[in-house]
Design a protein around this motif. Structure first.
Motif, PDB file in Angstrom:
ATOM      1  N   LEU A 208       0.812  -1.219   0.000  1.00 26.62           N
ATOM      2  CA  LEU A 208       0.000   0.000   0.000  1.00 26.62           C
ATOM      3  C   LEU A 208       0.847   1.272   0.000  1.00 26.62           C
ATOM      4  O   LEU A 208       0.395   2.318  -0.455  1.00 26.62           O
ATOM      5  CB  LEU A 208      -0.925   0.018   1.217  1.00 26.62           C
ATOM      6  N   VAL A 220      -9.016  -2.892  -3.211  1.00 26.62           N
ATOM      7  CA  VAL A 220      -8.366  -3.845  -2.309  1.00 26.62           C
ATOM      8  C   VAL A 220      -8.986  -5.221  -2.510  1.00 26.62           C
ATOM      9  O   VAL A 220     -10.195  -5.397  -2.332  1.00 26.62           O
ATOM     10  CB  VAL A 220      -8.511  -3.402  -0.842  1.00 26.62           C
ATOM     11  N   GLU A 228     -12.830  -3.466  -0.952  1.00 25.36           N
ATOM     12  CA  GLU A 228     -13.067  -2.029  -0.823  1.00 25.36           C
ATOM     13  C   GLU A 228     -12.485  -1.327  -2.034  1.00 25.36           C
ATOM     14  O   GLU A 228     -11.483  -1.771  -2.587  1.00 25.36           O
ATOM     15  CB  GLU A 228     -12.403  -1.495   0.466  1.00 25.36           C
ATOM     16  N   LEU A 235      -9.379   6.084   1.167  1.00 24.90           N
ATOM     17  CA  LEU A 235      -8.800   4.856   1.711  1.00 24.90           C
ATOM     18  C   LEU A 235      -7.755   5.109   2.793  1.00 24.90           C
ATOM     19  O   LEU A 235      -7.727   4.439   3.818  1.00 24.90           O
ATOM     20  CB  LEU A 235      -8.166   4.041   0.581  1.00 24.90           C
ATOM     21  N   TYR A 236      -6.888   6.083   2.540  1.00 28.85           N
ATOM     22  CA  TYR A 236      -5.786   6.291   3.482  1.00 28.85           C
ATOM     23  C   TYR A 236      -6.206   7.064   4.723  1.00 28.85           C
ATOM     24  O   TYR A 236      -5.692   6.835   5.798  1.00 28.85           O
ATOM     25  CB  TYR A 236      -4.593   6.968   2.787  1.00 28.85           C
ATOM     26  N   PRO A 239     -10.018   4.283   6.154  1.00 23.70           N
ATOM     27  CA  PRO A 239     -10.331   2.957   5.611  1.00 23.70           C
ATOM     28  C   PRO A 239     -11.562   2.396   6.316  1.00 23.70           C
ATOM     29  O   PRO A 239     -11.695   2.551   7.530  1.00 23.70           O
ATOM     30  CB  PRO A 239      -9.081   2.139   5.944  1.00 23.70           C
ATOM     31  N   HIS A 241     -13.118  -0.947   5.406  1.00 24.04           N
ATOM     32  CA  HIS A 241     -13.142  -2.404   5.508  1.00 24.04           C
ATOM     33  C   HIS A 241     -12.064  -2.887   6.480  1.00 24.04           C
ATOM     34  O   HIS A 241     -10.935  -2.396   6.443  1.00 24.04           O
ATOM     35  CB  HIS A 241     -12.912  -3.019   4.130  1.00 24.04           C
ATOM     36  N   TYR A 243     -10.207  -5.370   6.454  1.00 21.33           N
ATOM     37  CA  TYR A 243      -8.986  -5.837   5.773  1.00 21.33           C
ATOM     38  C   TYR A 243      -8.125  -4.649   5.340  1.00 21.33           C
ATOM     39  O   TYR A 243      -6.904  -4.665   5.532  1.00 21.33           O
ATOM     40  CB  TYR A 243      -9.356  -6.708   4.574  1.00 21.33           C
ATOM     41  N   THR A 244      -8.753  -3.619   4.790  1.00 22.58           N
ATOM     42  CA  THR A 244      -7.995  -2.416   4.409  1.00 22.58           C
ATOM     43  C   THR A 244      -7.361  -1.805   5.651  1.00 22.58           C
ATOM     44  O   THR A 244      -6.198  -1.381   5.633  1.00 22.58           O
ATOM     45  CB  THR A 244      -8.925  -1.370   3.758  1.00 22.58           C
ATOM     46  N   LYS A 245      -8.115  -1.763   6.746  1.00 17.88           N
ATOM     47  CA  LYS A 245      -7.580  -1.207   8.002  1.00 17.88           C
ATOM     48  C   LYS A 245      -6.331  -1.971   8.426  1.00 17.88           C
ATOM     49  O   LYS A 245      -5.334  -1.371   8.825  1.00 17.88           O
ATOM     50  CB  LYS A 245      -8.623  -1.299   9.114  1.00 17.88           C
TER      51      LYS A 245
END
Ligand code: SF4
Ligand code: MG
Length: 313
Positions: A208, A220, A228, A235-236, A239, A241, A243-245
């Motif tokens: 990422l 993602v 996501e 996103l940054y 976040p 989701h 998983y993204t977190k």
């Protein structure tokens, strides 16, 4: 649109093969002209399969790949061949795609001749031009691939892709095999290409922190499913989701006073031949509930341009 790529499928109508791997399982997204779209996920998430499927370097099981409104998988071989120069691929390891016995200048120039895009006597000049753009020079033209470092080889791979003046490039982990200091140089080369040439990129990475520099929107992936999708800012900074977190929590932040809470995921990525039921992420998700084990979360637009597949969002 709803892209699916299954491996190991039996042709028999009566027997379902239990070892079918759903490498890509119904993924949809759009890339706007001129933008760089990032596709992120761990290995085995289906990123490369999507990249190759888009460029028709492999067949697909279901879905559509629309390029300027044309479904690439429905074009005839001749139509596809005519379109080839416009859509290019940059590999993680350009060395594997370079013939060790062909001088680099010839390797870069050959596609021009293959596609009748210039006269023979013009090739060297065009090769010189793209080598210069990519930070190499005349001197490198008559050398062989083994004489180059990893970073230089990636410059050659990029030169070979841009010499055809493509509209669209899929770059599959183009910096993952390089040392960090060299990675930065190649990322700078990509941003230069974004600024100076109107190329649209699909940039694939497991990292990422790499896509943050280059991509305006990011998707993602986890086990062949998009979890996501949103703008870099969305996103940054926020976040949604789990998983993204978790992925983001592992990215170091330059400012030491800002701290992200580190989310450690349990276990390994499950076997794609036998993915978990319900939400595919439930075996590793710190927030999973009973519902997550049985019900597949819908990939929903939760705010403008922002899509998430999670029951909690
Ligand atoms: Fe976690 Fe459930 Fe959301 Fe999946 S649906 S990410 S398991 S909370
Ligand atoms: Mg890959």
């Amino acid at each position: 649109k709803n892209l699916k790529k299954y491996f190991g499928e039996k042709s028999s109508l009566f027997q379902r093969n239990p070892s079918v791997v759903k490498a890509v399982d119904g993924v949809s997204f759009q890339i706007q002209r001129g933008e760089t779209f990032g596709l992120v996920g761990e290995s085995g998430s289906g990123k490369s399969t999507i990249g190759k499927s888009i460029l028709r370097l492999q067949s697909i099981t279901e879905g559509e790949v629309l390029f300027d409104g044309k479904d690439l998988h429905k074009l005839s071989n001749t139509e596809m061949r005519n379109l080839r120069p416009k859509i290019q691929f940059i590999f993680q390891d350009p060395y594997s795609s370079l013939n060790p016995r062909i001088r680099v200048g010839d390797a870069i120039g050959e596609a021009l001749l293959d596609h009748h895009l210039c006269e023979k006597h013009e090739v060297r000049e065009k090769v010189r031009e793209v080598l210069e753009i990519c930070g190499l020079s005349d001197y490198h033209m008559d050398r062989y691939p083994h004489e180059f470092s990893g970073g230089q080889r990636q410059r050659i791979g990029i030169a070979r892709a841009i010499i055809l003046q493509p509209d669209f490039i899929v770059a599959d982990e183009p910096v993952s095999a390089l040392d960090v200091s060299i990675q930065a140089q190649i990322i700078n080369l990509f941003s230069k290409l974004q600024r100076e040439r109107n190329i649209t990129f699909l940039f694939i990475s497991h990292d990422l922190s790499v896509v943050e520099h280059l991509c305006s929107r990011i998707g993602v992936l986890y086990l062949g499913t998009m979890m996501e999708l949103g703008s870099r800012e969305q996103l940054y900074s926020n976040p949604l989701h789990p998983y993204t977190k978790a992925l983001l929590s592992a990215v170091p932040i330059p400012n030491p006073t800002l701290k992200r809470e580190r989310i450690i995921l349990k276990g390994d990525i499950p076997n794609p031949a036998n993915p978990p039921s319900g939400c595919k992420f439930h075996t590793r998700c710190p927030f999973a509930t009973e519902r997550c084990k049985v019900e597949v979360p819908e990939f929903r637009e939760v705010e403008s341009g922002r899509f998430v597949a999670c029951h909690l969002v």
